[in-house]
Scaffold this motif. Structure first.
Motif, PDB file in Angstrom:
ATOM      1  N   UNK A  81       0.841  -1.203   0.000  1.00  0.00           N
ATOM      2  CA  UNK A  81       0.000   0.000   0.000  1.00  0.00           C
ATOM      3  C   UNK A  81       0.873   1.248   0.000  1.00  0.00           C
ATOM      4  N   UNK A  82       1.959   1.225   0.768  1.00  0.00           N
ATOM      5  CA  UNK A  82       2.878   2.361   0.776  1.00  0.00           C
ATOM      6  C   UNK A  82       3.466   2.580  -0.619  1.00  0.00           C
ATOM      7  N   UNK A  83       3.811   1.478  -1.313  1.00  0.00           N
ATOM      8  CA  UNK A  83       4.352   1.599  -2.667  1.00  0.00           C
ATOM      9  C   UNK A  83       3.308   2.155  -3.625  1.00  0.00           C
ATOM     10  N   UNK A  84       2.060   1.698  -3.501  1.00  0.00           N
ATOM     11  CA  UNK A  84       0.980   2.220  -4.351  1.00  0.00           C
ATOM     12  C   UNK A  84       0.738   3.698  -4.073  1.00  0.00           C
ATOM     13  N   UNK A  85       0.821   4.087  -2.808  1.00  0.00           N
ATOM     14  CA  UNK A  85       0.604   5.482  -2.437  1.00  0.00           C
ATOM     15  C   UNK A  85       1.677   6.379  -3.042  1.00  0.00           C
ATOM     16  N   UNK A  86       2.920   5.903  -3.056  1.00  0.00           N
ATOM     17  CA  UNK A  86       3.994   6.674  -3.690  1.00  0.00           C
ATOM     18  C   UNK A  86       3.758   6.775  -5.191  1.00  0.00           C
ATOM     19  N   UNK A  87       3.355   5.671  -5.798  1.00  0.00           N
ATOM     20  CA  UNK A  87       3.168   5.636  -7.244  1.00  0.00           C
ATOM     21  C   UNK A  87       1.994   6.505  -7.696  1.00  0.00           C
ATOM     22  N   UNK A  88       0.877   6.425  -7.011  1.00  0.00           N
ATOM     23  CA  UNK A  88      -0.346   7.066  -7.483  1.00  0.00           C
ATOM     24  C   UNK A  88      -0.683   8.382  -6.778  1.00  0.00           C
ATOM     25  N   UNK A  89      -0.172   8.564  -5.562  1.00  0.00           N
ATOM     26  CA  UNK A  89      -0.486   9.779  -4.806  1.00  0.00           C
ATOM     27  C   UNK A  89       0.733  10.658  -4.558  1.00  0.00           C
ATOM     28  N   UNK A  90       1.909  10.176  -4.941  1.00  0.00           N
ATOM     29  CA  UNK A  90       3.107  10.993  -4.807  1.00  0.00           C
ATOM     30  C   UNK A  90       3.571  11.201  -3.389  1.00  0.00           C
ATOM     31  N   UNK A  91       3.091  10.364  -2.459  1.00  0.00           N
ATOM     32  CA  UNK A  91       3.472  10.502  -1.052  1.00  0.00           C
ATOM     33  C   UNK A  91       4.370   9.340  -0.661  1.00  0.00           C
ATOM     34  N   UNK A  92       5.561   9.651  -0.188  1.00  0.00           N
ATOM     35  CA  UNK A  92       6.464   8.623   0.306  1.00  0.00           C
ATOM     36  C   UNK A  92       6.120   8.347   1.765  1.00  0.00           C
ATOM     37  N   UNK A  93       5.542   7.178   2.008  1.00  0.00           N
ATOM     38  CA  UNK A  93       5.094   6.809   3.348  1.00  0.00           C
ATOM     39  C   UNK A  93       5.687   5.455   3.709  1.00  0.00           C
ATOM     40  N   UNK A  94       5.918   5.245   4.993  1.00  0.00           N
ATOM     41  CA  UNK A  94       6.385   3.951   5.468  1.00  0.00           C
ATOM     42  C   UNK A  94       5.200   3.064   5.788  1.00  0.00           C
ATOM     43  N   UNK A  95       5.457   1.781   5.985  1.00  0.00           N
ATOM     44  CA  UNK A  95       4.389   0.863   6.367  1.00  0.00           C
ATOM     45  C   UNK A  95       3.756   1.266   7.689  1.00  0.00           C
ATOM     46  N   UNK A  96       4.530   1.919   8.556  1.00  0.00           N
ATOM     47  CA  UNK A  96       4.010   2.369   9.849  1.00  0.00           C
ATOM     48  C   UNK A  96       2.952   3.456   9.695  1.00  0.00           C
ATOM     49  N   UNK A  97       2.872   4.047   8.516  1.00  0.00           N
ATOM     50  CA  UNK A  97       1.885   5.100   8.256  1.00  0.00           C
ATOM     51  C   UNK A  97       0.637   4.559   7.553  1.00  0.00           C
ATOM     52  N   UNK A  98       0.476   3.240   7.530  1.00  0.00           N
ATOM     53  CA  UNK A  98      -0.650   2.593   6.858  1.00  0.00           C
ATOM     54  C   UNK A  98      -1.454   1.790   7.867  1.00  0.00           C
ATOM     55  N   UNK A  99      -2.775   1.928   7.813  1.00  0.00           N
ATOM     56  CA  UNK A  99      -3.683   1.093   8.591  1.00  0.00           C
ATOM     57  C   UNK A  99      -4.667   0.456   7.616  1.00  0.00           C
ATOM     58  N   UNK A 234       3.230  19.099  -1.332  1.00  0.00           N
ATOM     59  CA  UNK A 234       3.934  18.165  -0.453  1.00  0.00           C
ATOM     60  C   UNK A 234       4.039  18.634   0.998  1.00  0.00           C
ATOM     61  N   UNK A 235       4.080  19.946   1.208  1.00  0.00           N
ATOM     62  CA  UNK A 235       4.207  20.476   2.573  1.00  0.00           C
ATOM     63  C   UNK A 235       2.982  20.158   3.421  1.00  0.00           C
ATOM     64  N   UNK A 236       1.898  19.720   2.783  1.00  0.00           N
ATOM     65  CA  UNK A 236       0.670  19.403   3.500  1.00  0.00           C
ATOM     66  C   UNK A 236       0.687  17.996   4.094  1.00  0.00           C
ATOM     67  N   UNK A 237       1.736  17.216   3.830  1.00  0.00           N
ATOM     68  CA  UNK A 237       1.754  15.786   4.172  1.00  0.00           C
ATOM     69  C   UNK A 237       1.485  15.518   5.644  1.00  0.00           C
ATOM     70  N   UNK A 256     -14.255  -6.273   1.338  1.00  0.00           N
ATOM     71  CA  UNK A 256     -14.147  -5.350   2.477  1.00  0.00           C
ATOM     72  C   UNK A 256     -12.690  -5.095   2.859  1.00  0.00           C
ATOM     73  N   UNK A 257     -11.966  -4.442   1.959  1.00  0.00           N
ATOM     74  CA  UNK A 257     -10.560  -4.159   2.207  1.00  0.00           C
ATOM     75  C   UNK A 257     -10.256  -2.727   1.773  1.00  0.00           C
ATOM     76  N   UNK A 258     -10.007  -1.889   2.773  1.00  0.00           N
ATOM     77  CA  UNK A 258      -9.621  -0.511   2.519  1.00  0.00           C
ATOM     78  C   UNK A 258      -8.393  -0.173   3.328  1.00  0.00           C
ATOM     79  N   UNK A 259      -8.006   1.104   3.305  1.00  0.00           N
ATOM     80  CA  UNK A 259      -6.863   1.527   4.116  1.00  0.00           C
ATOM     81  C   UNK A 259      -6.850   3.036   4.295  1.00  0.00           C
ATOM     82  N   UNK A 260      -6.031   3.463   5.214  1.00  0.00           N
ATOM     83  CA  UNK A 260      -5.784   4.870   5.428  1.00  0.00           C
ATOM     84  C   UNK A 260      -4.281   5.064   5.572  1.00  0.00           C
ATOM     85  N   UNK A 261      -3.790   6.189   5.061  1.00  0.00           N
ATOM     86  CA  UNK A 261      -2.368   6.522   5.105  1.00  0.00           C
ATOM     87  C   UNK A 261      -2.252   7.940   5.632  1.00  0.00           C
ATOM     88  N   UNK A 262      -1.362   8.148   6.586  1.00  0.00           N
ATOM     89  CA  UNK A 262      -1.218   9.487   7.132  1.00  0.00           C
ATOM     90  C   UNK A 262      -0.064   9.598   8.088  1.00  0.00           C
TER      91      UNK A 262
END
Length: 405
Positions: A81-99, A234-237, A256-262
């Motif tokens: 999910x973190x990799x997809x978020x970087x690819x499609x949303x331009x946000x570099x996030x770690x797995x710890x930032x995914x629920x 990006x400063x809004x991350x 029933x599979x979703x997620x949140x990143x933040x």
């Protein structure tokens, strides 16, 4: 002794999902033998791609998936999910930032739970998806509608948001592509809104569930990207929660599979809540989602092209009906015509004064189910999902053409 209410006031105040209610009514009529064509449900009519189903079948046989796993999700899925978020949303996030959550709805619910205290205001571009108001209300928040009509392509402006902002404004809900309208903000509009939110210290809950379903003006053209607000600014991350899932893109609504990143602190709070609310999502669904995100993407493109074909058909056919104003959707799989031109006129002995009454008339007289605008904000609109078969889609619109011809 005064008897206390059986149902808490908090739960009694929740409205039933209007989209699910209309879809259930349509299915009940179908079961009774009536040839109802339903445009109500927001779910693809395609089966889940075979490689995803095969991954789930293999997961069922693996004893590792018969036990509890981390409440926030399987580590390898969170990485994907973190990799997809970087690819499609331009946000570099770690797995710890995914629920990982039980569908996008739980992610929406938890996002508002972790951000809102009683009285905090949420700016909600309107028309809006029917679940947002209830999630905000359950978190103690106050919804502030910011309406953009068909005349402006259902796209709110910074000036409108600024006019609605108060010292109690804490969160902006941002959805592009939109349910129910299919509207997609341009990259410039996204950047302008993001910079405004950053300037005023406003958090953003960005629902990106339809980000991979966009369409070009030309049939053979390259579809535009739905630019994420955190990529535009990006400063809004540190103040953004992204909500997403596999339901729409991969035809997996029932999994029933979703997620949140933040930000890490907000995701820690969401994981703590989820640990008491549901614990981990079904491991079988998580393994299926991992296959969806990391496996072949050709089925996604095939479904997107089918949606695009249906989009062009329904826009062209609905536009033939006098009284339908039909902005062309650029994303998701909905069309949201302004039907105020049909109100106050007699149709088959009935004179509807609202889109709710108009939807009932259409169901009774044309055996077509659509969701009225009251489910998404002001009256005067109807939502049609074009995520149904080509033949049924065309037949349903032709019934409307005969009814209002």
């Amino acid at each position: 002794m005064t008897e206390k209410p059986r149902l808490s006031s908090r739960i009694a105040a929740i409205a039933e999902s209007a989209t699910l209610k209309v879809d259930a009514k349509a299915k009940a009529l179908q079961s009774a033998g009536r040839p109802v064509i339903s445009y109500a449900a927001g779910e693809p009519d395609f089966p889940t791609p075979a490689h995803i189903v095969e991954a789930a079948l293999a997961a069922v046989a693996d004893p590792r998936n018969h036990r509890y796993t981390p409440a926030a999700g399987l580590p390898d899925l969170r990485e994907a999910i973190a990799a997809k978020t970087l690819r499609d949303s331009g946000l570099e996030a770690s797995a710890a930032q995914v629920v990982v959550t039980n569908g996008g709805k739980q992610a929406v619910y938890q996002a508002f739970q972790v951000l809102l205290d009683a009285g905090d205001e949420v700016l909600v571009p309107t028309p809006y998806w029917t679940t947002y108001p209830e999630a905000i209300k359950l978190a103690g928040g106050v919804q502030v509608d910011v309406f953009a009509g068909a005349d402006q392509g259902y796209l709110v402006t910074v000036d409108q948001l600024e006019a609605a902002r108060t010292d109690r404004t804490k969160v902006l809900l941002f959805v592009s592509p939109s349910n129910p309208t299919g509207a997609v903000h341009t990259p410039e509009q996204v950047r302008e809104i993001g910079e405004w939110a950053l300037e005023h210290g406003i958090f953003v809950v960005a629902d990106e569930i339809y980000q991979n379903l966009t369409y070009a003006e030309d049939v053979d053209g390259v579809p535009p990207r739905a630019v994420s607000i955190v990529e535009a600014v990006p400063a809004l991350a540190d103040r953004v929660i992204l909500v997403n899932g596999v339901a729409k893109t991969y035809a997996m609504t029932g999994w029933r599979l979703g997620w949140m990143v933040g930000p890490t602190d907000l995701m820690k709070g969401a994981a703590n809540l989820q640990s008491h609310l549901t614990s981990n999502v079904s491991n079988i669904s998580q393994r299926a989602a991992l296959a969806a995100l990391t496996g072949p993407q050709e089925p996604v493109e095939e479904m997107r092209r089918a949606f695009d074909r249906r989009r062009r058909t329904i826009v062209a056919e609905l536009s033939k009906i006098d009284g339908f104003q039909v902005p062309v959707p650029q994303g998701a799989f909905y069309v949201y015509p302004d039907v105020s031109g049909l109100l106050g006129r007699e149709w088959g002995g009935v004179t509807p004064s609202s889109s709710l009454e108009l939807a009932d008339l259409i169901l009774d007289q044309a055996e077509v189910a659509a969701v009225p605008g009251e489910a998404f904000g002001p009256s005067g609109f109807l939502r049609f999902s074009y995520a149904l078969g080509d033949d049924a889609l065309l037949e349903g619109v032709q019934r409307l053409q005969r009814l209002f011809g």
